[in-house]
Design a protein around this motif. Sequence first.
Motif, short mmCIF file in Angstrom:
data_model
loop_
_atom_site.label_atom_id
_atom_site.label_comp_id
_atom_site.label_asym_id
_atom_site.label_seq_id
_atom_site.Cartn_x
_atom_site.Cartn_y
_atom_site.Cartn_z
N ALA A 47 -8.36 -71.59 14.31
CA ALA A 47 -7.50 -71.25 15.45
C ALA A 47 -7.35 -72.46 16.38
N MET A 48 -7.22 -73.62 15.78
CA MET A 48 -6.96 -74.85 16.53
C MET A 48 -5.61 -75.41 16.10
N ALA A 49 -4.97 -76.14 16.99
CA ALA A 49 -3.65 -76.69 16.67
C ALA A 49 -3.49 -78.06 17.33
N ILE A 50 -2.57 -78.84 16.79
CA ILE A 50 -2.24 -80.14 17.37
C ILE A 50 -0.72 -80.20 17.53
N ASN A 51 -0.27 -80.42 18.76
CA ASN A 51 1.14 -80.56 19.02
C ASN A 51 1.63 -81.83 18.33
N VAL A 52 2.55 -81.68 17.40
CA VAL A 52 2.98 -82.81 16.60
C VAL A 52 3.67 -83.87 17.44
N ALA A 53 4.43 -83.44 18.44
CA ALA A 53 5.19 -84.40 19.26
C ALA A 53 4.30 -85.16 20.24
N THR A 54 3.34 -84.45 20.86
CA THR A 54 2.53 -85.06 21.93
C THR A 54 1.12 -85.41 21.52
N ARG A 55 0.70 -84.93 20.35
CA ARG A 55 -0.69 -85.08 19.86
C ARG A 55 -1.70 -84.33 20.73
N ARG A 58 -8.50 -77.86 10.80
CA ARG A 58 -9.92 -77.80 10.45
C ARG A 58 -10.29 -78.90 9.45
N ASP A 59 -9.48 -79.03 8.41
CA ASP A 59 -9.78 -80.03 7.38
C ASP A 59 -9.62 -81.45 7.92
N ALA A 60 -8.66 -81.65 8.84
CA ALA A 60 -8.52 -82.97 9.46
C ALA A 60 -9.76 -83.32 10.25
N LEU A 61 -10.31 -82.36 10.98
CA LEU A 61 -11.53 -82.59 11.76
C LEU A 61 -12.73 -82.89 10.86
N LEU A 62 -12.71 -82.32 9.67
CA LEU A 62 -13.78 -82.56 8.70
C LEU A 62 -13.53 -83.82 7.86
N GLY A 63 -12.38 -84.47 8.07
CA GLY A 63 -12.04 -85.64 7.28
C GLY A 63 -11.65 -85.31 5.86
N GLN A 64 -11.09 -84.10 5.66
CA GLN A 64 -10.81 -83.62 4.31
C GLN A 64 -9.36 -83.14 4.14
N PHE A 104 -4.26 -81.63 21.67
CA PHE A 104 -5.16 -80.79 20.89
C PHE A 104 -5.29 -79.44 21.60
N VAL A 105 -4.97 -78.36 20.90
CA VAL A 105 -4.99 -77.02 21.49
C VAL A 105 -6.15 -76.23 20.88
N ASP A 106 -7.12 -75.85 21.69
CA ASP A 106 -8.31 -75.16 21.19
C ASP A 106 -8.79 -74.15 22.23
N PRO A 107 -8.03 -73.08 22.43
CA PRO A 107 -8.37 -72.14 23.51
C PRO A 107 -9.60 -71.28 23.22
N TYR A 108 -10.10 -71.26 21.97
CA TYR A 108 -11.17 -70.32 21.62
C TYR A 108 -12.45 -71.01 21.13
N ASP A 148 -0.84 -70.03 22.05
CA ASP A 148 -2.09 -69.31 22.28
C ASP A 148 -2.03 -67.91 21.69
N GLY A 149 -0.88 -67.25 21.80
CA GLY A 149 -0.74 -65.93 21.22
C GLY A 149 -0.81 -65.95 19.71
N ASP A 150 -0.31 -67.03 19.11
CA ASP A 150 -0.42 -67.20 17.67
C ASP A 150 -1.87 -67.42 17.26
N LEU A 151 -2.57 -68.29 17.99
CA LEU A 151 -3.94 -68.66 17.59
C LEU A 151 -4.91 -67.51 17.74
N VAL A 152 -4.74 -66.65 18.75
CA VAL A 152 -5.67 -65.55 18.94
C VAL A 152 -5.57 -64.55 17.79
N ARG A 153 -4.44 -64.53 17.08
CA ARG A 153 -4.27 -63.62 15.95
C ARG A 153 -4.84 -64.19 14.66
N ARG A 154 -5.35 -65.41 14.70
CA ARG A 154 -5.88 -66.03 13.48
C ARG A 154 -7.29 -65.53 13.21
#
Length: 480
Positions: free
Chosen positions: A138-146, A44-50, A148-152, A126-132
């Motif tokens: 509830a967004m994630a970035i795969n460190v190895a592949t970059r 979230r903070d990366a997307l906001l530039g913070q 962007f995971v945003d199922p919600y 996805d199971g981790d993010l739905v519990r957030r």
Amino acid sequence: MPSLTAAQTNAMQELLRIAPVIDDLGRLFRRAGHDLFLVGGSVRDALLGQLGHDLDFTTSAMPDQTHALLKEFTPSTWDIGRDFGTIGAMKRADGNEWQIEVTTFRADIYRSESRKPEVNFGDTIDGDLVRRDFTVNAMAINVATREFVDPYGGLDDLADGVIRTPGTPEASFSDDPLRMMRAARFASRLGFTVAPEVVAAMKDMADRIQIVSAERIQAELTGLLLTDQPREGIDLLVRTGVADIILPELPALRLEVDEHAHHKDVYEHSLTVLEQAIELEKDRGHQPDIVNRLAALLHDIGKPPTRRFEGSKVTFHHHDVVGAKMATKRLKALTYPTAVVKAVAKLIDLHLRFHGYADGEWSDSAVRRYVRDAGDELERLHILTRADCTTRNQRKATKLRRAYEELEWRIDELAAQEEIKALRPHLDGTQIMEILGLGPGREVGEAYRFLLEHRTEHGPMEHDAAVELLKSWWAERRSD
């Protein structure tokens, strides 16, 4: 709020900035056969530039595996959060110090009777993010592949400035009722709007906050109050009924009429005082201070139980004293540190003291007593008293402001002359015992208080004169 394009650009720039850290970490986990994602507030903070230097990750690795991998990455690791799946580390790179937390995919739930979450590890991102708690977290970035995971739909909600839950808010708040308070904190911190269905669920499920421990509630309330603009979050807790359970003294203020400003109730007045105290904190060069903010928010909670009608006038006699006792009881129940409780209660007890000054000039002894009674809380009392002036009558407001400026000037002047901030009697306890031939006991304390009061009333005096004063007081006391 940033547009989607701006947010995505921010994220790419932030990822490039932290690449020296996450690239090495990502390769390490991938070689071991585990997925690793930058997640939650960091995304979230990366997307906001913070994005700062605290990085949160989630992984398919189990805690023991994570710990072993982090030990390869840096010698500075800790496992205090192992039971919750979290391993911490510190890494120095490119002149920066990075604080890293890596948590195994989670699938926690609350049982209806439990005050703590039941820790369960998951096996998918996805199971981790739905519990957030919220889609923007509830967004994630795969460190190895970059990837962007945003199922919600968190990116859309971030761009729209909306607080929404990944699943239904009812399921989210059932899993962790503290999320109702987090909604308020994020609304204030980010300046976002809470989605109507989230507000409705908070109203329906407010009672469930009772299963959360006082320590977690206190931490969340503190986080809310220390934001730059806590009004919206506080008002959300009041509107939804959550505050009725965690801080009932606050919504009780809505029913009262402030005798100083008939155009608004005490609740609105208290929120305004809080806002003005925050501005004064900044103007006077202070960091966000939970004591200042609790005192500002709660300074009038003694008004509801002390309200009386005297003809057409509403009075709140002794609401300062009553409010100090109420604040002490509530803050203790919320497990605030003793030093915080005492400081807030003291400020509430003293917050009306200045008004006598505005009505007429104080003697030097009255100024000394004001400083002596405030003690270490003098600067906070300055902030609270100034913030408590919320009248729309500009003439009255100007008069009060000038009167307090004069009082502060006189305090500084007397301090320079007499070291008033370290006000002590002319003789200490050892000297009193030597002069009067006494051992430790009640009479020494009485002599000490007599000399302190004399110092407050009349200012400093020479040592020999102080000795004669003490002997005279002692002789009169023994003759009575």
